[in-house]
Design an enzyme around this catalytic site. Structure first.
Site, mmCIF file in Angstrom:
data_model
loop_
_atom_site.group_PDB
_atom_site.id
_atom_site.type_symbol
_atom_site.label_atom_id
_atom_site.label_comp_id
_atom_site.label_asym_id
_atom_site.label_seq_id
_atom_site.Cartn_x
_atom_site.Cartn_y
_atom_site.Cartn_z
ATOM 1 N N SER A 44 -26.173 7.326 -4.416
ATOM 2 C CA SER A 44 -25.791 8.467 -3.689
ATOM 3 C C SER A 44 -27.722 9.416 -4.029
ATOM 4 C CB SER A 44 -25.287 9.429 -3.952
ATOM 5 O OG SER A 44 -24.904 9.904 -3.019
ATOM 6 N N ASP A 158 -21.461 6.965 2.007
ATOM 7 C CA ASP A 158 -22.407 7.180 0.334
ATOM 8 C C ASP A 158 -21.798 6.043 -0.554
ATOM 9 O OD1 ASP A 158 -22.326 8.453 -2.663
ATOM 10 O OD2 ASP A 158 -23.401 10.527 -1.328
#
Length: 269
Positions: A44, A158
């Protein structure tokens, strides 16, 4: 000490949204103290900071750019869609290509691994070849905020959902010792009053906090910058405030300096 005669060090940069500014502070201290970094992994926001470090070999210019253009970063999110996520991500993808100069993994100064999550299988996906920008885009595709990102026959979201602090990836790559930067801190759970949305946010933070502890279990050094005061007090508009940005970066610096004696030990033969 010659590079061949020392341990190879990996740096795992974790997920965590705005907390990720602390990664910049950690890296600045490591480089100032000549701590070698032989491998980098990022999940991320960690993939964004890590990719910059891997391409340019430093993060001071990234810090400068963020501070000088803080008010220009927010419009990158103004690309809304109601199909699968609020933000299409096209402008962000274009921005990544510009920042990384459309770099390829093979051209990085430091071997780099990006972790995303395949929405179909629920498993982490590791990227270490091809173009950097689409891998980072996929790794940062926060569900319901960004549309899932199609890349290399995967539907990516993510990376923090499956491996928030990718330590094992670095061990498999050949790192003898790994410094992990875990951005989820126990002090985030001090607030005892919740709104309806607050319950949902706390639930997500609990899940990520516990998953991150599993991710870092085999790390040799765990840095845990405490940005909880900012998360509990800041509003979204404050995230791009220059002074707030500096403070979060400084929290990363302080955490790295506090652990320098132990960090230096693991770089020795």
């Amino acid at each position: 000490m010659e590079k061949e005669n020392r341990k190879k060090i990996g740096l795992a940069l974790g997920s965590g949204g705005v907390r990720g500014l602390a990664h910049i502070g950690v890296i600045k201290v490591l480089q100032k103290n000549k701590i070698p970094i032989d491998f980098i992994s990022g999940s991320s926001v960690g993939s964004l900071i890590g990719s910059y470090l891997s391409v340019f070999g430093e993060v001071e210019s990234l810090e400068k750019s963020i501070l000088e253009n803080s008010k220009e970063l927010l419009p990158l999110l103004f690309d809304f869609s109601l199909k699968g996520g609020l933000v299409k991500g096209r402008k962000i993808d274009d921005s990544f290509k510009r920042i990384f100069k459309d770099a390829d993994f093979s051209k990085t100064k430091i071997p780099f691994f990006v972790i995303a999550t395949d929405l179909i299988s629920g498993q982490p996906v590791v990227y270490s070849s091809g173009k950097l920008s689409p891998a980072v885009h996929g790794s940062m595709a926060v569900p319901l905020v960004f549309k899932p990102f199609h890349y290399k026959e995967k539907l990516l979201v993510d990376g923090g959902l499956s491996d928030p602090v990718p330590v094992e990836t670095l061990k498999k790559a050949g790192a003898d010792s790994v410094i992990a930067v875990n951005l989820y801190h126990k002090n985030e759970f001090r607030n005892k009053k919740f709104t309806f949305s607050g319950v949902a946010l706390r639930s997500v933070r609990i899940a990520l906090h516990n998953l991150s502890k599993i991710s870092v279990r085999n790390a040799d050094i765990i840095l845990n910058p405490d940005t909880s005061n900012f998360l509990n007090k800041l509003k979204m508009k404050d995230y791009l405030n220059k002074e707030k940005i500096k403070e979060i970066i400084s929290i990363g610096e302080e955490e790295a300096r506090r652990n320098l004696p132990e960090i230096k030990k693991i770089t020795m033969v």
